[in-house]
Design an enzyme around this catalytic site. Structure first.
Site, mmCIF file in Angstrom:
data_model
loop_
_atom_site.group_PDB
_atom_site.id
_atom_site.type_symbol
_atom_site.label_atom_id
_atom_site.label_comp_id
_atom_site.label_asym_id
_atom_site.label_seq_id
_atom_site.Cartn_x
_atom_site.Cartn_y
_atom_site.Cartn_z
ATOM 1 N N ARG A 56 8.909 -0.471 16.958
ATOM 2 C CA ARG A 56 7.946 -0.095 15.919
ATOM 3 C C ARG A 56 8.423 1.120 15.124
ATOM 4 N NH1 ARG A 56 2.435 -1.523 17.639
ATOM 5 N NH2 ARG A 56 1.703 0.392 16.683
ATOM 6 N N TRP B 258 5.238 8.501 15.342
ATOM 7 C CA TRP B 258 5.864 8.319 14.036
ATOM 8 C C TRP B 258 5.098 9.248 13.116
ATOM 9 C CZ3 TRP B 258 5.607 6.221 8.992
ATOM 10 C CH2 TRP B 258 6.848 5.910 8.455
ATOM 11 N N ASN C 226 -3.080 7.376 18.174
ATOM 12 C CA ASN C 226 -2.541 6.648 17.018
ATOM 13 C C ASN C 226 -3.614 6.676 15.941
ATOM 14 O OD1 ASN C 226 -0.449 5.940 18.645
ATOM 15 N ND2 ASN C 226 -0.882 3.740 18.659
ATOM 16 N N GLU D 244 10.458 -7.326 -9.272
ATOM 17 C CA GLU D 244 10.391 -7.186 -7.813
ATOM 18 C C GLU D 244 10.446 -8.562 -7.136
ATOM 19 O OE1 GLU D 244 10.814 -5.257 -5.517
ATOM 20 O OE2 GLU D 244 9.647 -5.944 -3.815
ATOM 21 N N GLU E 46 17.466 -11.038 -2.391
ATOM 22 C CA GLU E 46 17.799 -10.318 -1.152
ATOM 23 C C GLU E 46 17.756 -11.218 0.075
ATOM 24 O OE1 GLU E 46 16.498 -5.846 -0.641
ATOM 25 O OE2 GLU E 46 14.810 -7.060 -1.290
ATOM 26 N N HIS F 288 15.204 -13.838 -26.501
ATOM 27 C CA HIS F 288 16.362 -13.027 -26.895
ATOM 28 C C HIS F 288 17.566 -13.308 -26.015
ATOM 29 C CE1 HIS F 288 13.793 -10.880 -29.676
ATOM 30 N NE2 HIS F 288 12.889 -10.819 -28.702
HETATM 31 O O1 M6R Z 1 14.165 3.800 0.927
HETATM 32 P P1 M6R Z 1 14.104 3.613 -0.547
HETATM 33 O O2 M6R Z 1 12.766 3.195 -1.037
HETATM 34 O O3 M6R Z 1 14.602 4.808 -1.299
HETATM 35 O O4 M6R Z 1 15.115 2.430 -0.828
HETATM 36 C C1 M6R Z 1 15.404 2.009 -2.128
HETATM 37 C C2 M6R Z 1 16.079 0.659 -2.110
HETATM 38 O O5 M6R Z 1 17.277 0.735 -1.388
HETATM 39 C C3 M6R Z 1 15.194 -0.408 -1.492
HETATM 40 O O6 M6R Z 1 13.959 -0.497 -2.134
HETATM 41 C C4 M6R Z 1 15.892 -1.774 -1.550
HETATM 42 O O7 M6R Z 1 15.988 -2.217 -2.855
HETATM 43 C C5 M6R Z 1 15.147 -2.754 -0.659
HETATM 44 N N1 M6R Z 1 16.065 -3.525 0.113
HETATM 45 C C6 M6R Z 1 14.268 -3.654 -1.426
HETATM 46 O O8 M6R Z 1 13.704 -4.672 -0.695
#
Ligand code: M6R
Length: 608
Positions: free
Chosen positions: A27, A74, A100, A481, A488, A504
């Protein structure tokens, strides 16, 4: 996210507690600690870093005993340190508390207790519980805990032991999970079944405001008014690996499903309904500078950059502040127009992204106020920024950011509300804003309930190699996004575009092999988005649309359509982001990809 393990039985508690903590490691945590009864005294040991550090401290003189509580922390309030680690003691170190969640009114309780002479040794919200129980203690630990908890607002899952009422553990919950494990002549409590399943599969799920007193091999559950409550036993049939993911196949899916709670956590204690505004404690020290701010530059990378882009639309639409959003990796290449009242806001889940950190340092060098919006407490960006706000999303384990994105965006909405209420936003508008924002978690639940439909859509489109994602205005960052999520985790090529840019250039790509994901909720750009959909269809491009639920026009035009609940235009991105996360996840699953750790990617990018 913090973890709780408690044991009371005939066996040696120490190895059971340490093993339980190890099972909660997945976690994420930054420190750990335990306290157990040993020869009539409570011994407490706390350490920063890995559980191995705790074990090292215990190695030479391990406490023997069969009743104890243990915790992985955490950080949420205060940096990772021994003083901030749990268990937290009261003034005499007779009462020890693990917790927690977040105690929202800890500041006022702390001031009150300090006036009564209680000495605090940490920066945490939790310590207030130890002193409050001490203040209420009259001989029976459960009575003191009940009395204390009746004064607390916020979320908690707690375990408490007391030297003056030995052989007993009191646990309680509100908003934070807590489960009892019923063994043979022994009893456990934990925040997560993972810590229990190697010992017992018989569990009792405590409900909000339940308090349980564990003594020897029995337990008694009551509410906070001491009225007895019966809770059913359940049998856990997960294996350990599945339990860590709480039954989800991947962390990414678990984190997508956590998002209603993520938004609630980001909002918790931060809405001031009486004043119709937001309260962001971390920005209080820079209140005046924020009042003068006329120019804001948001710097970030990847998903956090897209959160910043959305933040720009929201802040600009409600305030007179000019907002720029910069890729942190490009920030240092610009000849910056930083005015004295320009504020720089670094957005980062990890707080360790090298480019974002470099941008923070560059802006500080220029003498500007630099703020952080960070998820990992005590991370480099959190430490190096003058002030800031934490997301409170808990650890995000999947490399592809999902819940951290939504929490970043939620906090940016809160920031917009705070700034707007100091400018032109009326009281009534503030009230409506708060209503819309607090309605989001339930709407997210309704979207998540449509997962099977999204799965079907994914199966129709999983084999395509290229995708175009388009949206306008507030949904343009969501298109970016959504495309990033797909590439990804599924390795399909996906491009995000502002829908107005289609003509464009990107429209040249469209044919029957090139599907488009169109974000078309019923907002001020709806008609224009319908035209985009028609243009794509006219070129035989397949269309997956995400719109407002019950939109037959959009549904008819599209090859696949998904509706999200209606809401004010400003809030649609908080909803439309979710189907795109699920679409990316299910396409990746069908393509057999390594979802939680996609190739070539790292969770935290600490090189430029
Ligand atoms: O830890 P951060 O938010 O600074 O990281 C930025 C990017 O590396 C992060 O958002 C990356 O694009 C992710 N893998 C997106 O899913």
């Amino acid at each position: 996210m913090c973890g709780i393990v408690c044991y009371l039985g005939r066996r040696d508690a120490l190895p059971i507690l340490v093993e339980g903590l190890r099972r909660l490691e997945y976690r994420g945590y930054d420190s750990s600690g335990l306290a157990l009864f040993s020869n009539g005294q409570i011994r407490s040991v706390r350490a920063v870093g890995k559980i191995q550090s705790l074990e090292l401290l215990l190695k030479d003189n391990p406490p023997a005993g069969n009743c104890g509580i243990a915790h992985t922390r955490w950080a949420t309030h205060g940096e990772p340190s021994v003083e901030n680690a749990h268990p937290h003691p009261d003034c005499r170190a007779h009462i020890h508390v693990i917790h927690n969640g977040i105690i929202e009114n800890f500041q006022s309780l702390r001031s009150e207790l300090e006036l009564k002479g209680h000495r605090f040794t940490s920066e945490t919200d939790t310590e207030v519980l130890a002193h409050l129980v001490e203040e209420c203690f009259e001989g029976r630990l459960e009575d003191a805990v009940m009395k204390a908890l009746r004064r607390v607002s916020g979320a908690f899952g707690i375990g408490v032991i007391c030297q003056d009422d030995p052989g007993k553990i009191v646990v309680a919950r509100r908003g934070s999970p807590l489960i009892l494990g019923i063994g043979d002549g022994e009893i456990f409590a934990a925040s997560d079944v993972t810590a229990l399943v190697t010992h017992t599969r018989q569990v009792v799920y405590l409900q909000d405001d339940d308090l349980a007193v564990l003594t020897d091999d029995s337990y008694r559950i009551s509410n906070l008014q001491d009225q007895p409550i019966r809770r059913d036993h359940h049998t856990v049939d997960w294996d350990v690996a599945a339990a860590e993911k709480q039954g989800f196949a991947h962390f990414m899916l678990k984190e997508i499903h956590e998002q209603p709670e993520t938004v609630r956590n980001a909002l918790r204690g931060r809405l001031d309904k009486r004043e119709a505004t937001a309260k962001l404690g971390g920005l209080e020290p820079v209140r005046e500078a924020l009042g003068r701010m006329d120019h804001l530059i948001i710097v970030s990378c990847g998903t956090s950059y897209y959160a910043g882009l959305l933040g720009r639309y929201v802040i600009e639409s409600l305030t007179d502040i000019a907002v720029e959003v910069d890729l942190a990796s490009e920030f240092r290449y610009r000849r910056l127009n930083l005015r004295p009242d320009t504020v720089v806001l670094a957005v980062s889940q990890s707080g360790e992204t090298a480019d974002t950190l470099a941008a923070v340092r560059e802006a500080k060098r220029k003498g500007n106020l630099v703020l952080g919006l960070v998820n990992v407490v005590g991370s480099s960006i959190a430490r190096e920024t003058g002030a800031g706000v934490y997301n409170h999303a808990g650890p995000e384990i999947g490399v592809a950011s999902t819940k951290a994105f939504l929490s970043q965006v939620t906090v940016l909405y809160l920031l917009a509300l705070l700034l707007a209420r100091r400018q032109r936003m009326s009281y009534g508008e503030g009230e409506r804003f708060i209503e819309e924002l607090t309605a989001i978690p339930a709407k997210l639940e309704a979207i998540l309930a449509q997962e099977a439909r999204i799965q079907q859509i994914a199966s129709r489109f999983a084999e395509y190699r290229n995708f175009l994602y388009v949206g306008r205005k507030l949904n343009y960052p969501i298109a970016l996004e959504g495309a990033l999520k797909l590439k990804e985790v599924s390795y399909a090529h996906a491009e995000g575009y502002a829908a107005g840019e289609m003509k464009h250039g990107p429209i040249a790509l469209i044919d029957e092999q090139f599907p488009s994901v169109c974000l078309a909720p019923r907002d001020s750009t709806y008609r224009k988005m319908l035209s985009n959909v028609q243009e794509i269809k006219a070129r035989r491009g397949p269309v997956i649309s995400v719109g407002t639920e019950g939109d037959p026009e959009l549904a008819q035009l599209s090859d696949a359509y998904l509706g999200v609940p209606a809401c004010d235009e400003l809030f649609t991105p908080l909803l439309t982001a979710i189907p795109l996360q699920l679409l990316a996840y299910h396409i990746a699953l069908l393509r057999g990809c390594e979802i939680d750790q996609p190739r070539n990617l790292a969770k935290s990018v600490t090189v430029e």
